[in-house]
Design a protein around this motif. Structure first.
Motif, PDB file in Angstrom:
ATOM      1  N   ALA A   1      41.423 -12.938   7.084  1.00 27.07           N
ATOM      2  CA  ALA A   1      40.550 -11.897   8.018  1.00 27.07           C
ATOM      3  C   ALA A   1      40.854 -10.621   7.320  1.00 27.07           C
ATOM      4  O   ALA A   1      40.274  -9.769   7.030  1.00 27.07           O
ATOM      5  N   ASN A   2      42.210 -10.517   6.787  1.00 25.99           N
ATOM      6  CA  ASN A   2      42.812  -9.210   6.321  1.00 25.99           C
ATOM      7  C   ASN A   2      41.869  -9.032   4.883  1.00 25.99           C
ATOM      8  O   ASN A   2      41.454  -7.688   4.648  1.00 25.99           O
ATOM      9  N   ALA A   3      41.970  -9.984   4.089  1.00 29.38           N
ATOM     10  CA  ALA A   3      41.188  -9.933   2.935  1.00 29.38           C
ATOM     11  C   ALA A   3      39.595  -9.558   2.925  1.00 29.38           C
ATOM     12  O   ALA A   3      39.154  -8.658   1.918  1.00 29.38           O
ATOM     13  N   PHE A   4      38.897 -10.227   3.778  1.00 23.57           N
ATOM     14  CA  PHE A   4      37.803  -9.909   4.139  1.00 23.57           C
ATOM     15  C   PHE A   4      37.348  -8.364   4.640  1.00 23.57           C
ATOM     16  O   PHE A   4      36.503  -7.744   4.086  1.00 23.57           O
ATOM     17  N   PHE A   5      38.067  -7.776   5.660  1.00 22.54           N
ATOM     18  CA  PHE A   5      37.647  -6.594   6.163  1.00 22.54           C
ATOM     19  C   PHE A   5      38.216  -5.538   5.542  1.00 22.54           C
ATOM     20  O   PHE A   5      38.004  -4.348   5.627  1.00 22.54           O
ATOM     21  N   LYS A   6      39.138  -5.766   4.249  1.00 19.33           N
ATOM     22  CA  LYS A   6      39.690  -4.761   3.611  1.00 19.33           C
ATOM     23  C   LYS A   6      38.418  -4.081   2.809  1.00 19.33           C
ATOM     24  O   LYS A   6      38.625  -3.133   2.465  1.00 19.33           O
ATOM     25  N   GLU A   7      37.430  -4.724   2.422  1.00 21.59           N
ATOM     26  CA  GLU A   7      36.328  -4.302   1.918  1.00 21.59           C
ATOM     27  C   GLU A   7      35.777  -3.318   2.573  1.00 21.59           C
ATOM     28  O   GLU A   7      34.768  -2.340   2.039  1.00 21.59           O
ATOM     29  N   PHE A   8      35.830  -3.197   3.755  1.00 25.06           N
ATOM     30  CA  PHE A   8      35.033  -2.478   4.793  1.00 25.06           C
ATOM     31  C   PHE A   8      35.771  -1.262   5.318  1.00 25.06           C
ATOM     32  O   PHE A   8      35.416  -0.152   5.794  1.00 25.06           O
ATOM     33  N   LEU A   9      37.216  -1.487   5.781  1.00 29.55           N
ATOM     34  CA  LEU A   9      37.936  -0.911   6.565  1.00 29.55           C
ATOM     35  C   LEU A   9      39.306  -0.204   5.661  1.00 29.55           C
ATOM     36  O   LEU A   9      39.628  -0.932   4.681  1.00 29.55           O
TER      37      LEU A   9
ATOM     38  N   ASN B   1      37.969   6.070  11.048  1.00 29.29           N
ATOM     39  CA  ASN B   1      37.979   6.593  12.484  1.00 29.29           C
ATOM     40  C   ASN B   1      37.080   5.563  13.169  1.00 29.29           C
ATOM     41  O   ASN B   1      36.380   4.697  12.746  1.00 29.29           O
ATOM     42  N   LEU B   2      37.049   5.721  14.373  1.00 33.70           N
ATOM     43  CA  LEU B   2      36.392   5.016  15.364  1.00 33.70           C
ATOM     44  C   LEU B   2      35.070   4.875  15.240  1.00 33.70           C
ATOM     45  O   LEU B   2      34.434   3.786  15.378  1.00 33.70           O
ATOM     46  N   ARG B   3      34.245   5.835  15.057  1.00 36.48           N
ATOM     47  CA  ARG B   3      32.923   5.897  14.704  1.00 36.48           C
ATOM     48  C   ARG B   3      32.454   5.275  13.458  1.00 36.48           C
ATOM     49  O   ARG B   3      31.690   4.226  13.543  1.00 36.48           O
ATOM     50  N   GLU B   4      33.283   5.247  12.322  1.00 38.17           N
ATOM     51  CA  GLU B   4      32.990   4.478  11.230  1.00 38.17           C
ATOM     52  C   GLU B   4      33.425   3.015  11.396  1.00 38.17           C
ATOM     53  O   GLU B   4      32.784   2.003  11.017  1.00 38.17           O
ATOM     54  N   LEU B   5      34.370   2.636  12.442  1.00 43.01           N
ATOM     55  CA  LEU B   5      34.638   1.263  12.364  1.00 43.01           C
ATOM     56  C   LEU B   5      33.538   0.762  13.181  1.00 43.01           C
ATOM     57  O   LEU B   5      33.345  -0.733  12.577  1.00 43.01           O
ATOM     58  N   VAL B   6      32.993   1.090  14.049  1.00 36.84           N
ATOM     59  CA  VAL B   6      31.520   0.356  14.590  1.00 36.84           C
ATOM     60  C   VAL B   6      30.502   0.159  13.542  1.00 36.84           C
ATOM     61  O   VAL B   6      30.389  -1.079  13.672  1.00 36.84           O
ATOM     62  N   ILE B   7      30.316   0.955  12.720  1.00 38.66           N
ATOM     63  CA  ILE B   7      29.340   0.744  11.841  1.00 38.66           C
ATOM     64  C   ILE B   7      29.575  -0.067  10.701  1.00 38.66           C
ATOM     65  O   ILE B   7      28.983  -1.199  10.317  1.00 38.66           O
ATOM     66  N   ARG B   8      30.975  -0.022  10.159  1.00 42.51           N
ATOM     67  CA  ARG B   8      31.460  -0.773   9.083  1.00 42.51           C
ATOM     68  C   ARG B   8      31.712  -2.403   9.541  1.00 42.51           C
ATOM     69  O   ARG B   8      31.573  -3.331   8.892  1.00 42.51           O
ATOM     70  N   TYR B   9      32.067  -2.369  11.053  1.00 39.79           N
ATOM     71  CA  TYR B   9      32.248  -3.823  11.419  1.00 39.79           C
ATOM     72  C   TYR B   9      31.073  -4.410  11.454  1.00 39.79           C
ATOM     73  O   TYR B   9      30.690  -5.564  11.253  1.00 39.79           O
ATOM     74  N   ASP B  10      30.051  -3.595  12.002  1.00 33.91           N
ATOM     75  CA  ASP B  10      28.578  -4.370  11.877  1.00 33.91           C
ATOM     76  C   ASP B  10      28.436  -4.669  10.597  1.00 33.91           C
ATOM     77  O   ASP B  10      27.467  -5.539  10.385  1.00 33.91           O
ATOM     78  N   GLN B  11      28.354  -4.064   9.405  1.00 34.25           N
ATOM     79  CA  GLN B  11      27.983  -4.317   8.198  1.00 34.25           C
ATOM     80  C   GLN B  11      28.732  -5.591   7.888  1.00 34.25           C
ATOM     81  O   GLN B  11      28.281  -6.537   7.016  1.00 34.25           O
ATOM     82  N   ALA B  12      30.164  -5.652   8.219  1.00 36.82           N
ATOM     83  CA  ALA B  12      30.861  -7.118   7.929  1.00 36.82           C
ATOM     84  C   ALA B  12      30.208  -8.222   8.562  1.00 36.82           C
ATOM     85  O   ALA B  12      30.135  -9.255   7.704  1.00 36.82           O
ATOM     86  N   LEU B  13      29.865  -7.894   9.842  1.00 32.65           N
ATOM     87  CA  LEU B  13      29.303  -9.118  10.283  1.00 32.65           C
ATOM     88  C   LEU B  13      27.933  -9.399   9.720  1.00 32.65           C
ATOM     89  O   LEU B  13      27.447 -10.669   9.475  1.00 32.65           O
TER      90      LEU B  13
END
Length: 238
Positions: free
Chosen positions: A49-57, A62-74
């Protein structure tokens, strides 16, 4: 072994290690072999999980970017699954047509799971088997490594080819182990029995959707509508 390590490093009176040993059933993998984890350890799951999300986070997200990038990851996960499903459905795998077990595996498993199954089938050739006894319901076999001390026991129901084995690989991973595959080869069982086939590893598994305990076959891609209806109903209750 544990006591010898403590003695070697002079840690016999270490309270932390003593407490760690007391809860060994919670962290030593051998105690969890009978529980399904799809072959993933807690550490491996975390690292993956860490290796995957490292590309996006990053630590600066910040919190606003987290929502956008998490959606991009999914979205990336979904697109990758769709691509792999397409390959599994339409790409033929090169196999020996005389190997009926592999031939059957190509018709049911995704590419990823098929390769894992093939590895175990090839690995099973390293073992020799011997029938020990029969108790009326099961036939019991011994499976030994030709080049090492490894020894396992397989219990097989002759009428259904349902099997249980001491390595607990199926319970942990969800695929038949090399030991039972060795017995299948001995008995000329040339198809994977239903007992060893999990729906999650099949081609088109993503087309099965479960809503409120009811499983449906999403042949026409209506999963999004079902999911939104389900979420709407739950959110209304909240």
């Amino acid at each position: 072994m544990w006591n010898s390590i403590l003695k070697e490093y002079g840690l016999e009176n270490n309270d932390w290690l003593a407490n760690l040993y007391e809860i060994r059933e919670k962290w030593i993998p051998v105690y969890h072999r009978g529980t399904f984890f799809a072959g993933i350890t807690t550490t491996g799951h975390s690292e993956g999980a860490n290796a995957f999300f490292k590309e996006f986070l990053s630590p600066k997200t910040n919190l606003r970017e987290l929502v956008i990038r998490y959606d991009q990851a999914l979205t990336k996960v979904t697109e990758t699954e769709i691509a792999e499903d397409y390959v599994s459905e339409h790409k033929n795998r090169l196999i020996n047509e005389n190997n009926l077990s592999l031939k059957h595996a190509t018709t049911i498993y995704t590419c990823n799971i098929f390769e894992k199954f093939r590895e175990r089938l090839v690995d099973s050739l390293r073992f020799r088997s011997e029938e020990l006894e029969a108790d009326g319901v099961f036939k019991i076999y011994s499976v030994k490594d030709k080049e090492g001390p490894a020894h396992f026991t397989v219990k097989l129901k002759p009428d259904t080819n349902e099997a249980y084995f001491t390595c607990k690989h199926f319970e942990f991973m969800g695929l038949p182990c090399k030991h039972v595959l060795r017995i299948f080869n001995r008995l000329e069982i040339e198809e994977i029995t239903s007992h060893f086939i999990l729906k999650r590893w099949l081609k088109g598994a993503n087309l099965f959707r479960t809503i409120d305990g009811t499983t449906t076959w999403d042949k026409y891609g209506c999963a999004d509508a079902l999911r939104l209806t389900h979420l709407w109903r739950i959110s209304t209750q909240v």
